[in-house]
Design an enzyme around this catalytic site. Structure first.
Site, short mmCIF file in Angstrom:
data_model
loop_
_atom_site.label_atom_id
_atom_site.label_comp_id
_atom_site.label_asym_id
_atom_site.label_seq_id
_atom_site.Cartn_x
_atom_site.Cartn_y
_atom_site.Cartn_z
N CYS A 142 0.83 -1.22 0.00
CA CYS A 142 0.00 0.00 0.00
C CYS A 142 0.86 1.27 0.00
O CYS A 142 1.56 1.53 -0.96
CB CYS A 142 -1.00 -0.04 1.15
SG CYS A 142 -2.40 1.11 0.92
N HIS A 235 -4.47 -4.80 -0.09
CA HIS A 235 -4.28 -5.40 1.24
C HIS A 235 -4.78 -6.84 1.24
O HIS A 235 -5.77 -7.17 1.89
CB HIS A 235 -5.03 -4.60 2.30
CG HIS A 235 -4.40 -3.28 2.63
ND1 HIS A 235 -3.28 -3.18 3.44
CD2 HIS A 235 -4.72 -2.02 2.26
CE1 HIS A 235 -2.94 -1.91 3.57
NE2 HIS A 235 -3.79 -1.19 2.87
N GLU A 237 -3.62 -9.10 2.86
CA GLU A 237 -3.48 -9.62 4.22
C GLU A 237 -4.68 -9.32 5.11
O GLU A 237 -4.79 -9.88 6.22
CB GLU A 237 -2.22 -9.05 4.87
CG GLU A 237 -2.33 -7.63 5.42
CD GLU A 237 -2.22 -6.52 4.38
OE1 GLU A 237 -2.23 -5.35 4.77
OE2 GLU A 237 -2.11 -6.86 3.17
#
Length: 310
Positions: A142, A235, A237
């Site tokens: 990011c 993202h 994750e």
């Protein structure tokens, strides 16, 4: 194989409740192998949440990993107890002479600021430069992806008219790249950002390879030096509820925020999120660890300094 984590790290108990196997340093010391050395520079405000997100993905590998957490010395986090930071995080100066097989640098809530106006810009770029020579492969996530592309290659960022917020469909530009081993032709990734990098700027830099993009959310993954750096704007994750928590937080603040796109069932927050990115998130991190860290890093870790492009 589980991760070798410092005893008492909160993520250990949280992940055990999800039936994810992690071990503390005492048990790991009984195994006669060299674990991969990994370090996470955690710039996110909710440190424990971010730790847990990445540990969840890194643990889904047959490789034993010794994981360190790194902090910025000139910045004091507001949302994490200072005792936690002192016990589980290292300052850069304590690892500056060390080498790591892999590194993850997270996003940060500073994307609307000019890079040079961020109070830790000098320190974070020092860490970027160190990773360039002391780490086999680094994931920039990011804001870190945008910052790394700017620092190393002069790629600018652009403010978006509205927050890129939701879960978006992505495609592969090079399905043969090992980072995409096992991926479907289309896959989903959460995004939460106010700025973007643009395809034309990436294509103007010969050292960069655009690996994946989205018709809605734009550039997703860029590779440099044959896989020694990956710059990822989304993202993968994120846990299932992260975008929901961000949305409810902003609504509670009275902010003018749209419902995250393609996230809730029937776009209705009352119906909860439709989770469709975790499979590819696990593949992404497993492929990165296997093909760009484990298979490329030298057994004698200090020999990383002699690596060229992978």
């Amino acid at each position: 194989m589980p991760l070798n984590l410092q005893k008492n790290l909160p993520a250990i108990e949280l992940l055990k409740k999800e039936n994810i196997f992690v071990m503390d340093s005492l048990r790991a010391s009984e195994q006669d192998i060299r674990p991969l050395r990994m370090v996470v520079l955690n710039l996110m405000p909710l440190k424990i949440t971010t730790e847990t997100d990445f540990i969840r993905l890194l643990s889904n590998s047959p490789l034993q990993i010794e994981l360190d957490f790194l902090k910025i010395s000139c910045h004091t986090p507001k949302n994490t107890p200072i005792e936690h930071m002192e016990e589980f995080y290292k300052d850069f100066e304590t690892i500056a002479n060390d080498y790591y097989d892999g590194m993850i640098i997270t996003g940060a809530p500073v994307e609307l600021m000019e890079y040079e106006d961020v109070n830790y810009w000098n320190e974070v770029t020092q860490i970027f430069n160190w990773a360039h020579t002391h780490v086999t492969s680094t994931l920039y996530i990011c804001w870190a992806a945008q910052a790394g592309l700017y620092h190393f290659h002069g790629v600018p960022k652009y403010e978006l008219p509205a927050k890129m917020f939701g879960v978006f469909k992505h495609t592969l530009n090079d399905a043969s790249n090992p980072i995409f081993r096992g991926f479907d032709d289309e896959f989903f990734v959460p995004h939460s950002r106010h700025t973007e990098i643009r395809k034309e700027d990436i294509l103007n830099v010969p050292e960069l390879t655009l690996l994946s993009e989205s018709s809605e959310s734009g550039v997703y993954m860029v590779m440099a030096r044959g896989g020694r750096e990956f710059f990822i704007t989304g993202h993968s994750e994120y846990s299932p509820n992260t975008l929901n928590e961000e949305y409810l937080r902003d609504v509670a603040k009275g902010m003018d925020i749209e419902v995250p796109r393609n996230y809730y069932r029937n776009d209705d927050p009352a119906q909860g999120p439709l989770v469709r990115w975790r499979g590819h998130a696990n593949l992404l991190f497993t492929n990165w660890l296997n093909y760009f860290v484990y298979q490329e890093t030298p057994y004698n870790i200090e020999d990383i300094k002699n690596l060229g492009n992978l």
